[in-house]
Enzyme design. Structure first.
Site, short mmCIF file in Angstrom:
data_model
loop_
_atom_site.label_atom_id
_atom_site.label_comp_id
_atom_site.label_asym_id
_atom_site.label_seq_id
_atom_site.Cartn_x
_atom_site.Cartn_y
_atom_site.Cartn_z
N PHE A 43 0.81 -1.23 0.00
CA PHE A 43 0.00 0.00 0.00
C PHE A 43 0.84 1.27 0.00
CE2 PHE A 43 -2.23 -3.36 2.44
CZ PHE A 43 -3.14 -3.69 1.47
N ILE A 98 2.65 -6.63 -5.70
CA ILE A 98 2.40 -6.41 -4.28
C ILE A 98 1.10 -7.06 -3.82
CG2 ILE A 98 3.85 -4.35 -4.12
CD1 ILE A 98 1.33 -2.64 -4.32
N GLY A 99 0.65 -7.99 -4.61
CA GLY A 99 -0.54 -8.75 -4.24
C GLY A 99 -1.72 -8.50 -5.15
N LYS A 159 -6.38 1.23 -18.11
CA LYS A 159 -5.85 2.26 -17.23
C LYS A 159 -5.81 1.71 -15.80
CE LYS A 159 -8.65 5.75 -18.90
NZ LYS A 159 -9.05 7.12 -19.36
N GLY A 160 -5.00 2.35 -14.95
CA GLY A 160 -4.82 1.83 -13.59
C GLY A 160 -6.06 1.94 -12.73
N GLY A 203 -5.63 0.79 -9.02
CA GLY A 203 -5.25 0.57 -7.63
C GLY A 203 -5.64 1.73 -6.73
N GLU A 204 -5.38 2.94 -7.17
CA GLU A 204 -5.66 4.11 -6.32
C GLU A 204 -7.16 4.45 -6.31
OE1 GLU A 204 -2.72 4.71 -5.00
OE2 GLU A 204 -1.65 3.65 -6.60
#
Lengths: 721, 326
Positions: A246, A472-473, A683-684, A686-687
């Site tokens: 994170f 990172i998972g 497109k990302g 995660g955030e």
């Protein structure tokens, strides 16, 4: 490479299973601390119990004599880290500053700072010996309470953080409808399941192997190489699996350098695993941030001006900055916008990026304020957002590469049953609980960086892809395998192998900032296309598009065929603004007498281009929603400012959601491609999975109760009376 | 952690002989003690493991139920007799800790667990309970979780148990084995208020062993409720908890039991409120009145003033549920 081929990847409708799922559920996946090296020793820190001052005396005699102890390092005897000599002096006031250097002098800059490091032949013995280290201090007055020094906040250097002004933002004061509110996001601590850990093993005088919990094996390699003045290739960093991060493993922290130093000195491998308590004092956190938002609007809900100011904490020795106020510049079509961002140093360890970093903090304020404005206008908050939809980027006038935010509003509203929401708060009660609906949106930049991927067709027809990214998972390996299988149709997923997490592989950026699927995925795509073309050249005209690759290699008497491709985004991207968007919808129930909040249902919608790996994307969104619920309802690192120490530095005192807190979460995807960003159109996410979620919860709590909570977390005590 | 010796005696007599020596500490489930040893809060020279003792049974006795000191929290919570006769105890146990901890923790250990006050846990902070004479860190510090009743100048910590709140309400008796024989102690007399000796949590002598509990039969099974208000839905200590038990006939309260957790150094029995409820109709108005009476003498600190509102609201809520009016 033909342009046509770049644009023909269809939507990914069928998701493959997580490629490392079996390894993880069977325990075969090895995390940094789980590697075994012959002759291993164990490091444990003894930490400062004062917040600011100098070490008067430090007695390590008893620790040195304790059973199994090989060495005890303090500032008095620790060998010099060569790279520390040339770096900035951390004792000087910050002008940017630099990371803390351990064991270089007798100063104490924050409570919990390591003052000694014990190396022993077992973890238990090292722990015991560390408890025998006795330090006496000359204490100095300290300040850890950011809320007390907000007036000392100053604008950090760099254009990204300079005051921003478009039009005449102060006009909000004379607007027909105006809003003036303040919000506080407390310290949030990452607390991933895996503790920060490193094994440092010098295999020669100038060579070492490191097993590290890191989000970037290449950046760790470079940091260690610089600190010890080694050629980067002499430092091999491995991080095959990361148990959640994170953001707290984005940079190389002082404890990692200390472990490498100790391993060199004791001439044996050193394993250092931080305790949960030490995580609070060592590897960063989301900084305490005070925000003020002033909004002016017309009576029919057109935004006329917004001023968004944030003041956040940093440490006394290093500036930490993040994009807290930046989304306010372009989220809504508003002619007059001002943003101000300042930081103020306090006597703590340095903060760092935590999922959704500054934007998650900023979105809590902005998306709460928009909800407050909607309430003032007696207008549906979605309608208010649609009336102020930005059709082009108001910050620079560029068109968006793609933007389907309105579709996302609609999808989420339909799914949660938004029509059941009453505009008037405290209108719905069921079985003695107040029911409320809320929503909030999030946005994060969508780009594509540079990465290098080696694609090898092996003699048995297995496609091997290699790059130094970490997972990172989130399922990077799965997503990359999926992309390769779309290019190499006909090769079963079981014959595609993605190798990662090793600094000796071709370079890839650190995993963070929602960039990896686009960046590494783009490079995987390009490498696969190039390898296919190489095969086509080999076969010549008339060959099939789906050859038996193993047979081709055999026929041509080749052991394998490989390409190594470095690629990055196209220059065309500069003509567009590219973002991923999210919209979170929440239904909560609040007990009117006890103030207890329970989340009944969550619908999160992501507008993040094509979804490359549906299964892991769904997990990403669910994880972000859970993180957002934690941020909204329970997470807070509490410091007793008299002592400068945390009073909840463990998982009993620092609450993250447990299963019982989590309701049904639906992850929806607009799933429309943005081919300007990369050939997958992805497109990302995660955030954005977290950004805006805490505001959605707070807005739902307001809708349920009529109480507006502007300081997170929303614990029961804040809703009483 | 400090190195220590470990023994596991085969019988009660050997346990009593072992714990009579200085520096010893009994271990059963160890779910709290091991944590405290890791933190350096407790540092015994010798652990006396009592798990070989035959104290695990739950059995009916003439006037109620006997529960062995080594019965597991999960075992008691799921026991058919407990669920039938004393559902309040089952509810309270299941509100505590996590399933994993309940599978390890024993009834006696639950009674002996120490406060979770952060100043008690952090050896770099002052705490009169851990290190008498160093001061109370919580009084002027972070005291959101702390006491509003029965605290002293020396200590404002609370007892963290849920089970004990139910047992206090249920008039349980503690069976204690000493060298000279067995003694019985009312459960409500087992734990202490801090006074000038906050280092003492309870009235068990150093050389004594809890062997079990007795809970007398009652008429509360139909109308009892354990309410726990906490910051998350599970695995969190109580901000406020309430054990409420009513004996209602034709809408009239014949008898009542009330106890609170999260408010004092011991489970806080609310006898004045119980008295007020006796003979009154089971109505929300009467419950609110009882809650007001229960709060007499409460006093808050900087961070826990919310408990002055949350506690009476919780008492009313728990009684309303117990009476079946929710």
């Amino acid at each position: 490479m033909k342009q046509q081929e770049l644009l023909n990847i269809p939507p990914f409708t069928e998701g493959i299973d997580r490629v490392d799922g079996r390894l993880k559920v069977t325990g075969a996946a090895k995390y940094a601390a789980e590697f075994e090296v012959p002759g291993m020793t164990y490091a444990v820190f003894a930490n400062s119990t004062i917040t600011k001052g100098t070490i008067k005396t430090i007695d390590i005699k008893a620790a040195e004599k304790a059973p199994g102890v090989l060495a005890v390092f303090t500032y008095l005897n620790a060998p010099k880290v060569p790279g520390y000599e040339t770096g900035g002096d951390p004792s000087k006031p910050p002008s940017g500053g630099g990371p803390l250097k351990l064991f270089v002098d007798n100063t104490v800059k924050y409570n919990g700072q390591p003052v000694a490091m014990v190396i022993a032949d077992s973890f238990e013995r090292a722990t015991y010996a560390a408890s025998l280290v006795k330090a006496e201090y000359n204490k100095e007055a300290h300040q850890t309470d950011t809320s007390k020094v907000l007036d000392k906040a100053a604008t950090p250097k760099g254009s990204r953080f300079a005051d921003y002004k478009r039009g005449t933002p102060d006009d909000w004061q004379s607007a027909p409808v105006k809003l003036e509110t303040e919000y506080v996001v407390p310290i949030d601590v990452h607390n991933p399941m895996e503790l920060s850990a490193i094994i440092a093993h010098w295999t020669a005088d100038d060579k070492l192997t490191v097993y590290d919990k890191t989000q970037g094996v290449k950046s760790t390699q470079n940091a260690i190489a610089q600190a010890f003045k080694l050629p980067p290739d002499n430092v091999q960093v491995t991080a095959k699996f990361v148990g959640g991060a994170f953001g707290n493993a984005l940079r190389t922290w002082p404890h990692e350098i200390a472990a490498v130093m100790a391993a060199k000195q004791v001439k044996r491998p050193v394993k250092l695993v931080l305790t949960r308590e030490m995580q609070f004092y060592t590897v960063g956190y989301r900084p305490y941030t005070w925000q003020k938002i002033n909004v002016g609007a017309t009576a029919d809900g057109k935004l006329t001006s917004i001023v968004h100011e944030a003041r956040a904490q940093t440490s006394s020795f290093e500036e930490f900055t993040e994009g807290t106020v930046n989304m306010t510049r372009f989220m809504y079509a508003c002619p007059n916008v001002g943003t101000i961002y300042k930081i103020t140093p306090v006597d703590v360890n340095t903060p760092t990026w935590m999922r959704g970093p500054g934007e998650a903090t900023g979105a809590f304020a902005l998306e709460s304020a928009i909800d407050e404005l909607a309430d003032k206008l007696n207008m549906d908050p979605i309608e208010l957002r649609i009336r102020n939809h930005a059709d082009i980027d108001p910050q620079n006038g560029k068109p968006f590469s793609t933007k389907y935010l309105k579709e996302a509003y609609q999808m989420g509203a339909d799914k949660i049953g938004w029509q059941n929401r009453k505009n008037k708060p405290r209108s719905v009660q069921e079985n003695g609980w107040l029911i409320g609906y809320g929503m909030g949106s999030g946005v994060f930049g969508a780009g594509r960086g540079r990465a290098t991927v080696k694609a090898t067709m092996q003699s048995d027809g297995t496609l091997l892809l290699q790059t130094a990214v970490t997972d990172i998972g989130v399922g990077t390996g799965t997503a990359m395998t999926q992309i390769a299988s779309e290019v190499f149709t006909g090769i079963p997923v079981s014959k595609i192998k993605f190798e990662l997490g090793d600094s000796s592989l071709p370079p890839s950026p650190t995993q963070g900032g929602s960039m990896i699927t686009s960046t590494v995925g783009g490079a995987v795509h390009d490498a696969c296309i190039a390898l296919k073309e190489k095969f086509q050249q080999l076969i010549g005209n008339g060959g099939t598009d789906k050859p038996d690759y193993a047979q081709v290699l055999k026929d041509k008497n080749l052991p394998q065929l490989d390409v190594t491709i470095t690629s990055s985004g196209s220059s065309e991207m500069r003509n567009f603004s590219s973002y991923s968007y999210s919209v979170h919808f929440v239904q909560v129930k609040v007990h009117p007498k006890t103030g207890v909040v329970r989340v009944n249902k969550v619908v999160s919608v992501a507008d993040s281009g094509h979804i490359v790996s549906p299964k892991t994307a769904r997990s990403q969104v669910i994880g972000g929603a859970i993180g957002g619920i934690g941020m909204a309802l329970m997470e807070e690192g509490v410091i007793d400012h008299r002592f400068g120490r945390y009073v909840n530095a463990d998982l009993a005192g620092y609450h993250v959601p447990v299963h019982a807190d989590i309701p049904q979460i639906e992850a929806l995807f607009v799933n429309k491609p943005d081919y300007k960003v990369n050939p997958m159109g992805a497109k990302g996410m995660g955030e954005i999975a977290l950004i805006g979620m805490s505001a959605a919860v707070a807005n739902a709590v307001y809708n349920a109760t009529g109480k507006r909570i502007r300081e997170l977390p929303i614990t029961p005590d804040k809703l009483l009376g | 952690m400090k190195q220590f010796q470990y023994v596991r005696p085969a019988n009660q007599q050997s346990v009593l002989a072992a714990i009579a020596q200085p520096g010893t500490k009994i271990i059963a489930g160890g779910s709290n003690l091991v944590d405290l040893m890791k933190h350096g809060v407790m540092a015994p020279d010798k652990l006396v493991d009592i798990n070989k003792l035959p104290l695990r049974n739950i059995s009916g006795i003439s006037n109620g139920l006997h529960i062995g000191a080594l019965a597991l929290n999960s075992q008691v919570a799921e026991d058919q007799q407990v669920k039938t006769k004393f559902p309040l105890l089952s509810q309270a146990l299941n509100a505590g800790a996590s399933a994993q901890l309940r599978n390890m923790a024993t009834v006696g250990g639950n009674m002996m667990q120490r406060t979770r006050c952060p100043y008690f846990y952090d050896t770099a902070m002052p705490c009169n309970k851990r290190a008498p004479g160093t001061g109370c860190g919580a009084k002027e510090g972070f005291n959101r979780m702390h006491a509003i009743f029965g605290f002293s100048d020396k200590c404002i910590a609370v007892h963290p148990s849920d089970m004990c709140v139910a047992l206090a309400a249920l008039d349980a008796t503690v069976l204690i084995q000493g060298k000279k024989g067995v003694r019985k102690l009312k459960f409500t007399d087992f734990h202490r208020l801090p006074g000038v000796t906050p280092e003492l949590d309870n009235n068990l002598a150093k050389d004594e062993l809890i062997t079990g509990l007795e809970i007398p039969n009652n008429n509360f099974a139909q109308h009892s409720y354990y309410l726990k208000v906490r910051d998350r839905a599970s695995y969190a200590f109580a901000l406020i908890s309430v054990a409420a038990a009513l004996d209602i006939h034709n809408g009239i309260i014949k008898d009542a039991r009330l106890a609170m957790g999260g408010v004092a150094h011991k489970p806080w029995r609310l006898t004045a409120a119980e008295q007020l409820l006796k003979g009154k109709p089971a109505t929300v108005a009467n419950f609110e009145q009882a809650a007001q009476v229960a709060m007499q003498g409460a006093k808050a600190f900087k961070d826990n003033a919310f408990k002055l509102k949350m506690a009476p609201a919780s008492i009313t809520e728990a009684l309303t549920h117990a009476a079946g009016l929710a």
